[in-house]
Design a protein around this motif. Structure first.
Motif, short mmCIF file in Angstrom:
data_model
loop_
_atom_site.label_atom_id
_atom_site.label_comp_id
_atom_site.label_asym_id
_atom_site.label_seq_id
_atom_site.Cartn_x
_atom_site.Cartn_y
_atom_site.Cartn_z
N ARG A 26 -1.42 -4.95 -2.04
CA ARG A 26 -2.54 -4.01 -2.02
C ARG A 26 -3.88 -4.75 -1.99
O ARG A 26 -4.78 -4.41 -1.21
CB ARG A 26 -2.46 -3.10 -3.25
N THR A 84 -4.95 0.16 -7.43
CA THR A 84 -3.87 1.14 -7.45
C THR A 84 -2.62 0.54 -6.82
O THR A 84 -2.68 0.06 -5.69
CB THR A 84 -4.27 2.41 -6.70
N THR A 139 1.56 1.22 -5.97
CA THR A 139 2.61 2.24 -5.87
C THR A 139 3.93 1.58 -5.51
O THR A 139 3.98 0.41 -5.10
CB THR A 139 2.27 3.29 -4.80
N ASP A 141 3.80 0.18 -2.07
CA ASP A 141 3.25 -1.18 -1.94
C ASP A 141 4.33 -2.22 -2.16
O ASP A 141 4.40 -3.23 -1.46
CB ASP A 141 2.12 -1.40 -2.96
N PRO A 158 1.31 6.45 -8.75
CA PRO A 158 0.63 5.15 -8.76
C PRO A 158 0.34 4.70 -10.19
O PRO A 158 0.30 5.51 -11.13
CB PRO A 158 -0.67 5.43 -8.01
#
Length: 431
Positions: free
Chosen positions: A211, A236, A238, A241, A257
């Motif tokens: 990210r 953030t 998730t 990612d 997230p």
């Protein structure tokens, strides 16, 4: 440059360099350009053309040197990063090194890394040798090095370029990344991670790296290289990612997230590295480790990614029997699309190991026949290096010991063995 509490200015280096070595006995019998040309059809065009262009430019150099002219590579660190005895033996027997070096500006694509690795792999392929990635202190066989390069769509697996080593101290585990500096970005670190989150947090770090690297390269798209790139203080991360970083974006269910606060940790020693530290958001109560555990529970839907037991107690035996008895029903519901919306079906199955089976979870992607389940691994396995989070796996139904239906909050159905473990009814150790 605008400085706010929402963004962290991170300095950008003026240029980046990559160095790869190919150890060999004697001198190369095939020219470098000829070796690269032999990769026709084996390397996607974006990198194939890039490697040939850089080879013809002053941005890349390829030299063959007696091995004594190059500083000795530390065998203990090479071993720690996966070198085999055979690879170390070939290095010890080598008389010469082909040294491939490339330089490029920060940004995307990282032409210096892609082109240098491709050229080194081409040379190694002609002499059945290895590629040594000097930055990562890793041995790569030519086929592995070529597979790590971008496909026709320019996609890579970040795990082929960024490692996540860790060590233990009195406060828990200290994780760092090793590879983001290839792209000009500072390495990440997290301190105080609970011991039981070893593999789970490594995956979270990899997802966070993906990210932040995207944000980093987005800040380097202009013609001129800026002095700083502003990264968001709250990153953030998730499950998506993580899956993308492992090369399987389509095989990961949606997760909520988690937020991680970014802090600059500058080195006090001029020869040491600075880090970007990942911390809980400001105001989080309790120790950092508690937040990290909650983050893993969110990203992995409350399922512990690695469960190992050698002998089943009564409670565990009952849990396994209950799960197996209902496999037919849950398969029928899965195939009929009768599971609740926005949920994922996962199964737990056993992998053989020297100390007994290792039980891991995988998200079901297809279940055409009762005996064979196609899935995506929800964790890295200790016992099988091919089983990595997001990687496709085929599970025999006879190996399944549990199943669960997950939503964004965790287990909503099934998960009987997990309930036994969460209740503290751990199986007895082997005699």
């Amino acid at each position: 440059m605008l400085i706010t509490d929402d963004f962290l200015p991170v300095p950008v280096p003026e240029s980046l360099s990559a160095t790869y070595l190919v150890p060999m006995s004697g001198l190369p019998a095939v020219g470098t350009k000829t070796a690269v040309q032999r990769l026709t059809g084996r390397l996607a065009e974006p990198v194939f053309g890039l490697a040939r262009q850089m080879l013809d430019s002053p941005l890349m150099s390829v030299d063959t040197r007696p091995i004594g002219e190059f500083p000795a590579l530390p065998p203990d660190l090479l071993t720690a990063f996966g070198a085999t005895e055979e690879q170390l033996a070939r290095l010890a027997a080598a008389t010469h090194l082909v040294v491939v070096q490339a330089e490029y500006r920060p940004g995307w694509p990282p032409a210096h890394e892609w082109a240098a690795r491709a050229v080194a792999a081409a040379v190694a392929d002609t002499v059945d040798s290895d590629v040594v990635d000097v930055f990562g202190l890793q041995f790569l066989d030519p086929a592995t090095a070529l597979r790590s390069l971008p496909d026709a769509q320019g996609r890579i697996r970040l795990v082929d370029w960024v490692l996540v080593p860790y060590s233990s101290d009195s406060e828990g585990l200290w994780f760092t990344t090793k590879g983001l500096r290839r792209f000009g970005l500072l390495e990440l670190q997290t301190q105080g991670v609970p011991d039981h989150l070893t593999r789970a947090w490594g995956a979270v770090m990899t997802g966070a790296a993906r990210r932040l690297l995207r944000d980093w390269t987005d800040g380097l798209t202009g013609e001129d290289v800026p002095a700083f790139v502003q990264l968001p203080v709250l990153a953030t991360v998730t499950g998506h990612d993580i899956a993308v970083a492992y090369g399987n974006p389509e095989q990961h269910g949606a997760t909520a997230p988690v937020l991680l606060r970014l802090e600059l940790d500058p080195a006090t020693d001029p020869d040491a590295d600075s880090f970007l530290s990942l911390r809980p958001p400001a105001g989080h109560p309790g120790p950092d480790g508690r937040y990290f555990a909650a983050a893993c529970a969110t990203l992995f839907s409350g399922i512990q990614p690695d469960v190992r037991y050698a002998r089943s107690g009564d409670a565990m035996s009952t849990a396994v029997a209950t799960a197996r008895a209902s496999l037919g029903d849950i398969r029928a519901r899965f195939r009929a699309g009768q599971l609740p919306p926005e949920t994922q079906l996962v199964v737990k199955y056993g992998l053989p190991g020297d100390d007994g089976p290792e039980f891991v979870w995988a998200g079901v992607t297809s279940w055409e026949t009762p005996e064979r389940i196609e899935a995506a691994s929800a964790s890295d396995a200790d016992t099988d290096p091919t089983v990595r989070i997001g990687s496709p796996v085929v599970v025999a139904a006879t190996d399944v010991v549990d199943w669960a239906v997950l939503d964004g909050t965790g287990v909503i159905e099934g998960g009987w063995t997990q309930a036994v473990l969460d209740a503290g009814e751990r199986p007895a150790p082997p005699l």
